[in-house]
Design an enzyme around this catalytic site. Structure first.
Site, short mmCIF file in Angstrom:
data_model
loop_
_atom_site.label_atom_id
_atom_site.label_comp_id
_atom_site.label_asym_id
_atom_site.label_seq_id
_atom_site.Cartn_x
_atom_site.Cartn_y
_atom_site.Cartn_z
N ASP A 194 0.87 -1.17 0.00
CA ASP A 194 0.00 0.00 0.00
C ASP A 194 0.91 1.22 0.00
O ASP A 194 2.13 1.09 -0.13
CB ASP A 194 -0.94 -0.01 1.20
N HIS A 232 -3.13 3.96 -3.66
CA HIS A 232 -2.55 3.17 -2.57
C HIS A 232 -1.13 2.72 -2.93
O HIS A 232 -0.73 1.59 -2.68
CB HIS A 232 -3.44 1.97 -2.23
N GLU A 243 -10.22 3.90 -4.76
CA GLU A 243 -9.90 5.16 -4.08
C GLU A 243 -8.82 5.99 -4.79
O GLU A 243 -7.93 6.57 -4.17
CB GLU A 243 -9.52 4.90 -2.62
#
Length: 620
Positions: free
Chosen positions: A265, A319, A390
């Site tokens: 991440d 990420h 995201e």
């Protein structure tokens, strides 16, 4: 195809001290009687009457209720006998008839099974992995034989979405011998059969031996869903290999079959890529908090023996951050942008920020090398998780290099639609790169729901034949119906029931974390994928579900308690998808939690032990 036939005889372990437990058991004034039928059956604790047989709680637990101590409850018909047979591990033999390709797997699985039986002993030695069994004085116990025969017909040695995981289990009593027959198409079904067999046995306090239900028929037990997963994040906080192994042990006890490993991440890149050493040099928290390729391969094999696919997720294009900063010094330019940028709330959903640089062709060369080494560690790869959620468009459209590039590609605009199209182009290019890295074999991609999958657009950006959509939004999200109408296959991980990191204090700011309140095992159990899908017309597109343990607030110290036994509730939901609610499963759940603790899993306590010994009396 060659068949392997293996005979094994257990070794009797002698030790002093067990007699004390026998004496303690004999001194108990209590007996436990099974009262009621079906899911309403309960072991009732009563004071023993003089000169009448005494039944221990362990004995009662085995024979009480429609499913006895089985977890997850079988999806098939189950017949459990009302009698018990005591035996010793010294008199346990097996005959394994399997294709040569899975002979080694089956022998390892049998060794795990035998070790689980040793763990039932209250004085199990965790350092040596042995139990101090004594020899019962009663020859009808000491000389009783337990014979286990396992038959597998197919050569399948790797799990896929089409693998037959069914098994049948028969236990047949006879004078002097109890015969167990497990029949399965594949090793994976046979392994599940061994797990069920281990659950119809437990410890007998009086004679310091094992006991088994004397007659059992489980006919063609088969999972409701082919994908039964648990996701763990090892980027926010590093989790050591031994703790991941224990998680795989716990998963196998409840027949979960996919360990979704969110390895990287923006916080860290803790996996060693030999051809790109600066990835982990810049990305790992320390040289000790790093997964070496041999360790990764070891975990893949550790899971396979336990019936579990270990599936990697290299999250992208968001990420991504720490571990990707070294491009400029190597003459490759910025591989990622917005790395650790402030104020973080403007560029990502949580600190630290970072997204791949779509304008830099060198980024794709690096990504290919990462994929090449990942495929060697997880080989062969039938499922690959690309992450894909995201993305913060403000990161890209405030980066000069990307803005300039956007004006030269596609429609040349800086519109949201153009950014979405380039994100889609990245995703499909990443898919092709992974296929190249996977020796040309096209794995099925999994991607999280995101703005790329929002209403009105998913079929424009993603190919339903290449991708499965993992739904992390709420279980009543309207996008579910649209995805299914567009013929996408889905995995449910709705945060309002299957996010295990919810319900704790906030780690940014104060108060509770974003998805509070805490999710109890009851809600985990009652969360039905089919109910969320709605129409039966879509059931075939629902390939399963997965609970997620994001690690912002957990490492190896609290991992077990946050995962278990809630993960076991998920296991039963995805194995048999029962029409009944958690109330019918409560007694078995409390018992399975005890069994997990016996096997070394620090599963969270659900009730006072008084409730365990007084079934049905801790009702709301």
């Amino acid at each position: 195809m060659k068949l392997i036939v293996t005979w094994c005889v257990a070794v009797l372990l002698l030790a002093a001290g067990a007699a004390a437990y026998v004496e303690m058991g004999l001194e108990s004034p209590w007996t436990f009687n099974c009262e009621g039928t079906g899911d309403d059956a309960r072991c009732v604790k009563k004071e023993a009457e003089p000169d009448l047989p005494v039944q221990t709680l362990n004995q009662c637990k085995l024979i009480c209720g429609s499913y006895g101590p089985l977890w997850p409850r079988p999806s098939a018909s189950v017949t459990l006998g009302s009698g018990l047979q005591q035996f010793t591990v010294a008199k346990m033999t097996d005959l394994i008839v399997v294709p040569e390709e899975v002979g080694g797997l089956m022998r390892e699985s049998m060794a795990i099974f035998r070790n689980h039986l040793d763990m039932y002993h209250p004085d199990y030695n965790w350092i040596e992995g042995t139990a101090p069994w004594t020899v019962p004085t009663d020859p009808s116990i000491a000389d009783h034989n337990l014979y286990i025969q396992i038959s597998v017909t197919e050569e399948v040695d790797r799990l896929s979405l089409s693998t037959d995981e069914s098994y049948s289990l028969d236990i047949v009593p006879a004078p002097g011998i109890t015969t167990v027959v497990i029949v399965a198409q594949t090793f994976f079904g046979a392994r599940h059969g061994l797990e069920s067999l281990s659950q119809v046995m437990n410890y007998n306090e009086e004679n310091d031996c094992l006991q088994i239900i004397d007659s059992v028929v489980i006919d063609k037990d088969n999972p409701a869903f082919p994908y039964r997963g648990l996701a763990i994040d090892t980027s926010r906080n590093y989790i050591p290999v031994k703790d991941i192994e224990r998680t795989l042990d716990a998963m196998s006890s409840t027949k979960l079959n996919t360990f979704h490993w969110h390895i990287t991440d923006s916080h860290s890149f803790p996996v060693m890529i030999n051809s790109l050493p600066k990835m982990h040099q810049y990305g790992a928290y320390s040289s000790r908090e790093l997964y070496h390729p041999d360790e990764v391969r070891g975990l893949v094999e550790y899971g396979r023996v336990r019936g579990i696919r270990v599936m990697p997720e290299i999250d992208a294009p968001a990420h991504v951050g720490n571990g990707w900063q070294w491009g400029p010094q190597e003459g490759l330019g910025d591989l990622a942008v917005c790395v650790n940028q402030e104020p973080w709330a403007s560029y990502c959903v949580e600190p630290p920020c970072g997204q791949l640089n779509l304008a830099n062709e060198n980024m794709y060369d690096v990504l290919l090398k990462v994929y090449q080494e990942i495929t060697h560690m997880f080989q062969p790869v039938d499922l690959i998780h690309f992450g894909g959620d995201e993305v913060n468009l403000n990161c890209w459209n405030t980066t000069d290099e990307i803005v300039e590039w956007m004006q030269t590609v596609g429609d040349g605009t800086l519109s949201e639609g153009h950014y979405m199209q380039e994100w889609s182009n990245f995703q499909n290019r990443a898919f092709d790169l992974f296929t190249d890295a996977n020796n040309g074999t096209q794995a099925t991609g999994i991607i999280w729901t995101s703005t790329l999958t929002e209403q009105g657009g998913v079929d424009s950006f993603l190919d339903k034949d290449k991708y499965i959509i993992q739904i992390w939004s709420a279980g009543n999200d309207t996008i579910i119906k649209e995805l299914l109408e567009n013929e996408f296959r889905v995995i449910f991980s709705n945060y309002d029931a299957w996010y295990f990191d919810c319900g704790f204090g906030a780690w940014v700011g104060e108060g509770n974390n974003w998805c509070s309140p805490y999710i109890g095992w009851q809600k985990v159990y009652d969360n039905s994928p089919h109910e969320m899908a709605g129409s039966q017309d879509y059931y075939d597109q629902v390939i399963g579900g997965e609970a997620a343990m994001w690690s912002e607030q957990v490492d190896q110290v609290g991992l077990d308690a946050k995962l278990w036994p809630r993960g076991a509730a998920l296991g039963e939901r995805l194995w048999s998808n029962p029409s009944s609610s958690w109330e019918a499963a409560e007694v078995r759940m409390v018992h399975h939690r005890q069994r997990m603790v016996q096997r070394g899993v620090a599963a969270e306590r659900l009730q006072p032990k008084w409730c365990f010994q007084n079934e049905g009396l801790c009702y709301a």
